[in-house]
Design an enzyme around this catalytic site. Structure first.
Site, PDB file in Angstrom:
ATOM      1  N   CYS A 177       0.835  -1.109  -0.061  1.00 50.75           N
ATOM      2  CA  CYS A 177      -0.100  -0.006  -0.128  1.00 50.75           C
ATOM      3  C   CYS A 177       0.998   1.156   0.052  1.00 50.75           C
ATOM      4  CB  CYS A 177      -0.915   0.082   1.067  1.00 50.75           C
ATOM      5  SG  CYS A 177      -2.053   1.566   1.145  1.00 50.75           S
TER       6      CYS A 177
ATOM      7  N   CYS B 119      -0.476   4.302   2.076  1.00 51.81           N
ATOM      8  CA  CYS B 119      -0.218   4.086   3.652  1.00 51.81           C
ATOM      9  C   CYS B 119       1.182   4.085   3.926  1.00 51.81           C
ATOM     10  CB  CYS B 119      -0.513   2.532   4.055  1.00 51.81           C
ATOM     11  SG  CYS B 119      -2.136   1.958   3.228  1.00 51.81           S
ATOM     12  N   ASP B 120       2.072   3.496   3.190  1.00 48.77           N
ATOM     13  CA  ASP B 120       3.430   3.380   3.647  1.00 48.77           C
ATOM     14  C   ASP B 120       4.558   4.339   2.761  1.00 48.77           C
ATOM     15  OD1 ASP B 120       2.695   1.631   5.345  1.00 48.77           O
ATOM     16  OD2 ASP B 120       3.081  -0.004   4.053  1.00 48.77           O
TER      17      ASP B 120
END
Ligand code: NAP
Length: 314
Positions: free
Chosen positions: A133, A136-137
């Site tokens: 992701c 997200c990261d």
């Protein structure tokens, strides 16, 4: 035991649309999810192919869809579905980790999940440089270089996102042609921060105690093995359906995608499947939404038919 007219399992774009249509038809609807509503839209940065918005952030579109379901009177229920069974009266029993729901109709909208590469190091370094992701990261990799594995829409759109956040992106693809939409391909080819390593498979993810430091790669044409330095590996090699909990219903193909007709009906009356979990050609928000509208309306008609039969019997 809570009773509803329709239970929608999964609150991604398909599920939210199905719930909206069923609730607007005045049915008592529960929309179940084990997490927050929005599904994979929550992991998507810019969405540029949802009509009505030139560009919209994934979570923002999810929020807008959810507000529509709230306004229509859909009940959002948290729960991790364990299985669905059908009784002699054709009522559907939805067992969650904490509750049992009963409904005349069920709409399955459980979507799909990221496939793993399945190479040594992938599991060890998950959360330590291996990610599925970018949204997200990605910010953990500011000022660093990352690798994206895959050549589909996800790999290229998330690669473009990572090019904005990191110092550079190397896309490693097993063939010499991308599968992604042309518009994404062109944007990636034009981006100075994105390089491509063609005809190459990642065979191992390398690192020290805490971080990814590189990948071992195999050139599928020349046949040689080398190592590339990288700080992070983003894996986008396709999806598998979230349908294991429905195995008892025998409604999937061999790979686990749920088979429906164009009315979203499975072989079990009153059980519908929509969106990414369904066996279909094009897995997009737009097609999930289309499936959801059809299933929500058909669940209404199914419910009316049952009511009519019951009235005649009485
Ligand atoms: P996908 O379309 O199935 O693409 C998977 C990619 O990974 C392919 O390029 C494939 O290579 C490669 N791959 C598969 N197994 C591999 C392995 N073991 N090792 C290395 N590479 C491997 O998956 P996706 O990109 O996640 O997309 C899933 C669905 O969501 C698609 O229908 C897509 O259109 C949709 N989607 C749409 C958007 C958008 O519209 N903006 C964004 C994201 C996703 P080959 O090409 O050689 O098979």
């Amino acid at each position: 035991m809570r009773k509803y007219d329709v239970v929608v399992i999964g609150a991604g774009p398909g599920g939210m649309t199905a719930a909206l249509y069923a609730a607007r038809a005045n049915l008592n609807v529960a929309m179940l999810d084990r997490g927050i509503y929005g599904g994979q839209m929550n992991n998507t940065d810019d969405i540029e192919n949802y009509p009505g918005f030139t560009t919209i952030k994934g979570p923002e579109l999810g929020e807008k869809m959810y507000q529509g379901t709230v306004k229509a009177g859909v009940n959002f229920v948290y729960g991790d579905v364990q299985n669905v069974t059908v009784d002699d009266q054709q009522m559907k029993h939805i067992q969650t980790d904490s509750d049992e729901l009963v409904a005349s109709a069920v709409i399955i909208a459980t979507g799909s999940n990221n496939r793993k590469l399945g190479v040594p190091g992938e599991e060890n370094f998950s959360g330590k440089g291996v990610s599925y992701c970018a949204v997200c990261d990605g910010s953990f990799f500011k000022g660093k270089n990352v690798t994206v594995v895959g050549g589909g829409d996800s790999a290229i759109s998330e690669g473009l996102y990572l090019a904005n956040v990191t110092d550079g992106v190397n896309v490693i693809h097993r063939r010499d042609q991308l599968r992604a939409q042309k518009v994404l391909q062109n944007r990636a080819f034009d981006n100075d921060k994105i390089d491509f390593t063609w005809n190459t498979s990642v065979t191992e993810i390398l690192g020290d105690e805490n971080h990814v430091t590189g990948v071992k790669i195999h050139n599928n044409q020349v046949g040689d093995d080398t190592t590339l330095d990288t700080d992070g590996v983003f894996v986008y090699v396709g999806n598998f359906p979230n349908s294991q909990i429905f195995n008892n219903l025998n409604i999937t193909d061999q790979a686990g995608w749920i088979i429906t007709n164009d009315q979203m009906e499975t072989t079990i009356p009153g059980i519908y499947a929509i969106g990414d979990v369904r066996q279909k050609q094009l897995r997009q928000i737009t097609t999930a939404v289309g499936d959801g509208g059809i299933a929500g309306q058909n669940a209404f008609e199914y419910f009316e038919a049952i009511k009519h039969r019951q009235t005649v019997k009485d």
